[in-house]
Design a protein around this motif. Sequence first.
Motif, PDB file in Angstrom:
ATOM      1  N   GLN A  87       0.898  -0.915   0.053  1.00 21.50           N
ATOM      2  CA  GLN A  87      -0.062   0.167   0.201  1.00 21.50           C
ATOM      3  C   GLN A  87       0.933   1.334   0.033  1.00 21.50           C
ATOM      4  O   GLN A  87       0.535   2.199  -0.539  1.00 21.50           O
ATOM      5  CB  GLN A  87      -1.030  -0.131   1.307  1.00 21.50           C
ATOM      6  CG  GLN A  87      -2.149   0.968   1.007  1.00 21.50           C
ATOM      7  CD  GLN A  87      -2.953   0.750  -0.188  1.00 21.50           C
ATOM      8  OE1 GLN A  87      -3.254   1.610  -0.897  1.00 21.50           O
ATOM      9  NE2 GLN A  87      -3.272  -0.669  -0.426  1.00 21.50           N
ATOM     10  N   TRP A  88       1.914   1.271   0.630  1.00 20.13           N
ATOM     11  CA  TRP A  88       2.763   2.624   0.546  1.00 20.13           C
ATOM     12  C   TRP A  88       3.531   2.518  -0.658  1.00 20.13           C
ATOM     13  O   TRP A  88       3.525   3.809  -1.110  1.00 20.13           O
ATOM     14  CB  TRP A  88       3.801   2.142   1.769  1.00 20.13           C
ATOM     15  CG  TRP A  88       4.810   3.263   1.813  1.00 20.13           C
ATOM     16  CD1 TRP A  88       6.161   3.530   1.269  1.00 20.13           C
ATOM     17  CD2 TRP A  88       4.634   4.853   1.911  1.00 20.13           C
ATOM     18  NE1 TRP A  88       6.605   4.602   1.460  1.00 20.13           N
ATOM     19  CE2 TRP A  88       5.636   5.683   1.922  1.00 20.13           C
ATOM     20  CE3 TRP A  88       3.409   5.287   2.408  1.00 20.13           C
ATOM     21  CZ2 TRP A  88       5.665   6.947   1.827  1.00 20.13           C
ATOM     22  CZ3 TRP A  88       3.402   6.855   2.706  1.00 20.13           C
ATOM     23  CH2 TRP A  88       4.530   7.540   2.263  1.00 20.13           C
ATOM     24  N   LEU A  89       3.865   1.413  -1.408  1.00 22.47           N
ATOM     25  CA  LEU A  89       4.337   1.617  -2.681  1.00 22.47           C
ATOM     26  C   LEU A  89       3.290   1.995  -3.632  1.00 22.47           C
ATOM     27  O   LEU A  89       3.732   2.870  -4.457  1.00 22.47           O
ATOM     28  CB  LEU A  89       5.095   0.197  -3.192  1.00 22.47           C
ATOM     29  CG  LEU A  89       6.317  -0.280  -2.544  1.00 22.47           C
ATOM     30  CD1 LEU A  89       6.471  -1.795  -2.851  1.00 22.47           C
ATOM     31  CD2 LEU A  89       7.233   0.645  -2.679  1.00 22.47           C
ATOM     32  N   ALA A  90       2.071   1.769  -3.410  1.00 27.32           N
ATOM     33  CA  ALA A  90       1.271   2.228  -4.137  1.00 27.32           C
ATOM     34  C   ALA A  90       0.870   4.020  -4.130  1.00 27.32           C
ATOM     35  O   ALA A  90       0.719   4.649  -4.967  1.00 27.32           O
ATOM     36  CB  ALA A  90      -0.372   1.673  -3.934  1.00 27.32           C
ATOM     37  N   HIS A  91       1.094   4.401  -2.972  1.00 27.11           N
ATOM     38  CA  HIS A  91       1.138   5.781  -2.404  1.00 27.11           C
ATOM     39  C   HIS A  91       2.306   6.456  -3.221  1.00 27.11           C
ATOM     40  O   HIS A  91       2.135   7.435  -3.601  1.00 27.11           O
ATOM     41  CB  HIS A  91       1.045   5.978  -0.911  1.00 27.11           C
ATOM     42  CG  HIS A  91       1.140   7.538  -0.713  1.00 27.11           C
ATOM     43  ND1 HIS A  91      -0.022   8.260  -0.794  1.00 27.11           N
ATOM     44  CD2 HIS A  91       1.919   8.306  -0.063  1.00 27.11           C
ATOM     45  CE1 HIS A  91       0.306   9.433  -0.544  1.00 27.11           C
ATOM     46  NE2 HIS A  91       1.566   9.403  -0.092  1.00 27.11           N
ATOM     47  N   VAL A  92       3.474   5.823  -3.016  1.00 25.43           N
ATOM     48  CA  VAL A  92       4.606   6.523  -3.693  1.00 25.43           C
ATOM     49  C   VAL A  92       4.434   6.507  -5.254  1.00 25.43           C
ATOM     50  O   VAL A  92       4.795   7.670  -5.932  1.00 25.43           O
ATOM     51  CB  VAL A  92       6.042   5.534  -3.338  1.00 25.43           C
ATOM     52  CG1 VAL A  92       7.255   5.827  -4.204  1.00 25.43           C
ATOM     53  CG2 VAL A  92       6.317   5.570  -1.932  1.00 25.43           C
ATOM     54  N   ALA A  93       3.884   5.301  -5.949  1.00 18.74           N
ATOM     55  CA  ALA A  93       3.700   5.633  -7.451  1.00 18.74           C
ATOM     56  C   ALA A  93       2.702   6.683  -7.690  1.00 18.74           C
ATOM     57  O   ALA A  93       2.785   7.573  -8.580  1.00 18.74           O
ATOM     58  CB  ALA A  93       2.743   4.139  -7.808  1.00 18.74           C
ATOM     59  N   MET A  94       1.680   7.052  -6.791  1.00 19.01           N
ATOM     60  CA  MET A  94       0.727   7.933  -6.991  1.00 19.01           C
ATOM     61  C   MET A  94       1.487   9.466  -6.857  1.00 19.01           C
ATOM     62  O   MET A  94       1.129  10.301  -7.583  1.00 19.01           O
ATOM     63  CB  MET A  94      -0.390   8.126  -6.112  1.00 19.01           C
ATOM     64  CG  MET A  94      -1.433   7.249  -6.212  1.00 19.01           C
ATOM     65  SD  MET A  94      -2.262   7.395  -7.969  1.00 19.01           S
ATOM     66  CE  MET A  94      -2.588   9.006  -7.878  1.00 19.01           C
ATOM     67  N   ARG A  95       2.601   9.377  -5.531  1.00 22.91           N
ATOM     68  CA  ARG A  95       3.157  10.793  -5.800  1.00 22.91           C
ATOM     69  C   ARG A  95       4.242  10.931  -6.971  1.00 22.91           C
ATOM     70  O   ARG A  95       4.415  11.988  -7.311  1.00 22.91           O
ATOM     71  CB  ARG A  95       4.073  10.579  -4.317  1.00 22.91           C
ATOM     72  CG  ARG A  95       3.200  11.004  -3.211  1.00 22.91           C
ATOM     73  CD  ARG A  95       3.794  10.846  -1.918  1.00 22.91           C
ATOM     74  NE  ARG A  95       4.994  11.706  -1.778  1.00 22.91           N
ATOM     75  CZ  ARG A  95       5.810  11.662  -0.706  1.00 22.91           C
ATOM     76  NH1 ARG A  95       5.256  10.728   0.269  1.00 22.91           N
ATOM     77  NH2 ARG A  95       6.529  12.630  -0.584  1.00 22.91           N
ATOM     78  N   LEU A  96       4.558   9.801  -7.209  1.00 14.02           N
ATOM     79  CA  LEU A  96       5.297  10.061  -8.818  1.00 14.02           C
ATOM     80  C   LEU A  96       4.341  10.566  -9.934  1.00 14.02           C
ATOM     81  O   LEU A  96       4.968  11.277 -10.868  1.00 14.02           O
ATOM     82  CB  LEU A  96       6.245   8.591  -9.102  1.00 14.02           C
ATOM     83  CG  LEU A  96       7.229   8.233  -8.230  1.00 14.02           C
ATOM     84  CD1 LEU A  96       7.619   7.107  -8.562  1.00 14.02           C
ATOM     85  CD2 LEU A  96       8.293   9.294  -8.276  1.00 14.02           C
ATOM     86  N   LEU A  97       3.052  10.153  -9.971  1.00 13.70           N
ATOM     87  CA  LEU A  97       2.294  10.381 -11.269  1.00 13.70           C
ATOM     88  C   LEU A  97       1.917  11.669 -10.795  1.00 13.70           C
ATOM     89  O   LEU A  97       1.653  12.600 -12.075  1.00 13.70           O
ATOM     90  CB  LEU A  97       1.151   9.239 -11.166  1.00 13.70           C
ATOM     91  CG  LEU A  97       0.184   9.618 -12.026  1.00 13.70           C
ATOM     92  CD1 LEU A  97       0.588   9.144 -13.532  1.00 13.70           C
ATOM     93  CD2 LEU A  97      -1.233   8.346 -11.753  1.00 13.70           C
ATOM     94  N   ILE A  98       1.516  11.944 -10.012  1.00 12.12           N
ATOM     95  CA  ILE A  98       0.937  13.448  -9.602  1.00 12.12           C
ATOM     96  C   ILE A  98       2.099  14.151  -8.632  1.00 12.12           C
ATOM     97  O   ILE A  98       2.057  13.898  -7.093  1.00 12.12           O
ATOM     98  CB  ILE A  98      -0.652  13.374  -8.997  1.00 12.12           C
ATOM     99  CG1 ILE A  98      -1.375  12.622  -9.891  1.00 12.12           C
ATOM    100  CG2 ILE A  98      -0.920  14.774  -8.700  1.00 12.12           C
ATOM    101  CD1 ILE A  98      -2.621  12.660  -9.335  1.00 12.12           C
ATOM    102  N   HIS A  99       3.019  14.679  -9.189  1.00 15.61           N
ATOM    103  CA  HIS A  99       4.184  15.117  -8.344  1.00 15.61           C
ATOM    104  C   HIS A  99       3.637  16.257  -7.204  1.00 15.61           C
ATOM    105  O   HIS A  99       4.235  16.284  -6.262  1.00 15.61           O
ATOM    106  CB  HIS A  99       5.111  15.923  -9.411  1.00 15.61           C
ATOM    107  CG  HIS A  99       5.416  15.340 -10.494  1.00 15.61           C
ATOM    108  ND1 HIS A  99       6.566  14.317 -10.302  1.00 15.61           N
ATOM    109  CD2 HIS A  99       5.354  15.108 -11.888  1.00 15.61           C
ATOM    110  CE1 HIS A  99       6.934  13.517 -11.245  1.00 15.61           C
ATOM    111  NE2 HIS A  99       6.064  14.289 -12.317  1.00 15.61           N
ATOM    112  N   ASP A 100       2.500  16.798  -7.571  1.00 14.42           N
ATOM    113  CA  ASP A 100       2.262  17.863  -6.332  1.00 14.42           C
ATOM    114  C   ASP A 100       0.994  17.114  -5.601  1.00 14.42           C
ATOM    115  O   ASP A 100       0.265  17.974  -5.077  1.00 14.42           O
ATOM    116  CB  ASP A 100       1.890  19.124  -6.858  1.00 14.42           C
ATOM    117  CG  ASP A 100       0.832  19.161  -8.021  1.00 14.42           C
ATOM    118  OD1 ASP A 100       0.489  18.330  -8.403  1.00 14.42           O
ATOM    119  OD2 ASP A 100       0.345  20.232  -8.158  1.00 14.42           O
TER     120      ASP A 100
END
Length: 133
Positions: A87-100
């Motif tokens: 789940q944390w990796l999914a969150h990191v992926a979202m932060r990479l997809l949406i930089h802000d």
Amino acid sequence: MLPELSTLPAFAAYFGFGVCFLALFCTVHIWLTPQRELELIRHGNQAAAISLVGALLGFAAPLASAMAHSVSMLDLAVWGVVALVVQWLAHVAMRLLIHDLAAQIESDNRAVAVLAAGVAVAVGVVNAAAMTS
């Protein structure tokens, strides 16, 4: 006639462990994200609530699968940690997809929050299914 209560201790142990793992996940998630979800939620920020609930549901799905399929508390603990990391990796992926991402959540962008929540839930469901294999 009373129901069979011989499994009540196991239920209590697994339920208690599950609640503790949910609290742990929520604490870790809030600690690791740059935005302060609880403070934002207290001030009416719907995007923060949507995002946090999505993350919790995305974690709860594989945790429930682990609870249903584990053979011991240690097995449950291992798969609970796996669910937390995924789940944390999914969150990191979202932060990479949406930089802000954090700024979008802080500005109450519900569209971004729904996307983040949806990704978290989808990853959680896939993770839960993978745990049954």
